[in-house]
Scaffold this active site. Structure first.
Site, mmCIF file in Angstrom:
data_model
loop_
_atom_site.group_PDB
_atom_site.id
_atom_site.type_symbol
_atom_site.label_atom_id
_atom_site.label_comp_id
_atom_site.label_asym_id
_atom_site.label_seq_id
_atom_site.Cartn_x
_atom_site.Cartn_y
_atom_site.Cartn_z
ATOM 1 N N GLY A 15 0.832 -1.197 0.000
ATOM 2 C CA GLY A 15 0.000 0.000 0.000
ATOM 3 C C GLY A 15 0.865 1.243 0.000
ATOM 4 N N LYS A 21 4.422 2.133 9.735
ATOM 5 C CA LYS A 21 5.470 3.127 9.970
ATOM 6 C C LYS A 21 4.968 4.386 10.674
ATOM 7 C CE LYS A 21 8.055 1.523 5.933
ATOM 8 N NZ LYS A 21 7.115 0.487 5.528
ATOM 9 N N THR A 27 -1.573 -2.456 8.167
ATOM 10 C CA THR A 27 -2.735 -2.763 7.338
ATOM 11 C C THR A 27 -2.319 -3.632 6.163
ATOM 12 O OG1 THR A 27 -2.464 -0.734 6.031
ATOM 13 C CG2 THR A 27 -3.966 -0.636 7.929
ATOM 14 N N GLU A 79 -8.102 -0.932 3.067
ATOM 15 C CA GLU A 79 -7.001 -1.227 3.975
ATOM 16 C C GLU A 79 -7.544 -1.953 5.199
ATOM 17 O OE1 GLU A 79 -3.938 2.003 4.258
ATOM 18 O OE2 GLU A 79 -5.580 3.160 3.371
ATOM 19 N N HIS A 84 -4.650 -8.786 15.300
ATOM 20 C CA HIS A 84 -3.785 -9.897 15.710
ATOM 21 C C HIS A 84 -2.349 -9.463 15.433
ATOM 22 C CE1 HIS A 84 -2.378 -14.003 16.310
ATOM 23 N NE2 HIS A 84 -1.687 -13.896 15.192
ATOM 24 N N PHE A 109 -8.677 14.514 9.755
ATOM 25 C CA PHE A 109 -8.371 14.812 11.151
ATOM 26 C C PHE A 109 -7.385 15.965 11.206
ATOM 27 C CE2 PHE A 109 -9.854 10.500 10.985
ATOM 28 C CZ PHE A 109 -10.679 10.406 12.085
#
Length: 170
Positions: A15, A21, A27, A79, A84, A109
């Protein structure tokens, strides 16, 4: 959203490289062929459901579908954050998911910290909602035990046999 639950699978592709990072929330991304075949009534936003990598265990997940307004993406993406801790990346593996429910619309945001807080809130909401009996039963759907070696998109209904699988939405 009459298309829920929505079953799909595809190879995990690289992606934008921000999940682990920048956000600390890894994802798994679907290829364009899976994104492009989403039903029209599955709008952009945050969803929850179940996910399985390869022939592994089924885990809770949250998924962002859309353009990630905070990052001003020009390409629509799907995504998936599988709830887990995996030991290593699984690029190239087949990811099977069932979208069970909708959490919220996507939005921008004011800061990276606010985005991370919202994602963590989405994760907690997903964990709770997936414990509901009507959602928990989908964890054991035969979709997750059917052949997981090719990309496919399945209709929103009890999982059909693999002979009825629609390959890449065709």
């Amino acid at each position: 959203m009459k298309s829920l639950p929505y079953f799909c699978r595809g190879e995990v592709v690289r992606g934008f490289g921000r999940g682990s990072k920048e956000l600390g929330i890894p994802t798994a991304n679907f290829p364009d062929s899976v994104v492009d075949n989403l039903p029209a009534d599955i709008s952009t936003g945050i969803y929850y459901g179940w996910a399985c990598v390869g022939n592994g265990d089924v885990y809770k997940m949250v998924m962002s579908i859309g353009w990630n307004p905070y990052y001003k993406n020009t390409k629509k993406s799907m995504e998936t954050h599988v709830i887990h801790k995996f030991k290593e990346d699984f690029y190239g593996e087949v990811l099977s998911v069932v979208l069970v429910g909708y959490i919220r619309p996507e939005r921008s945001f004011n800061s990276l910290e606010a985005l991370i807080a919202a994602i963590n809130s989405d994760i907690e909401e997903a964990k709770m909602k997936l414990e509901l009996p009507e959602h928990h039963k989908l964890k054991d759907d035969n979709f997750f035990t059917s052949t997981a070696n090719s990309s496919s998109v399945l209709p929103a209904a009890p999982s059909p046999s693999t002979s009825q699988t629609i390959m890449n939405g065709h």
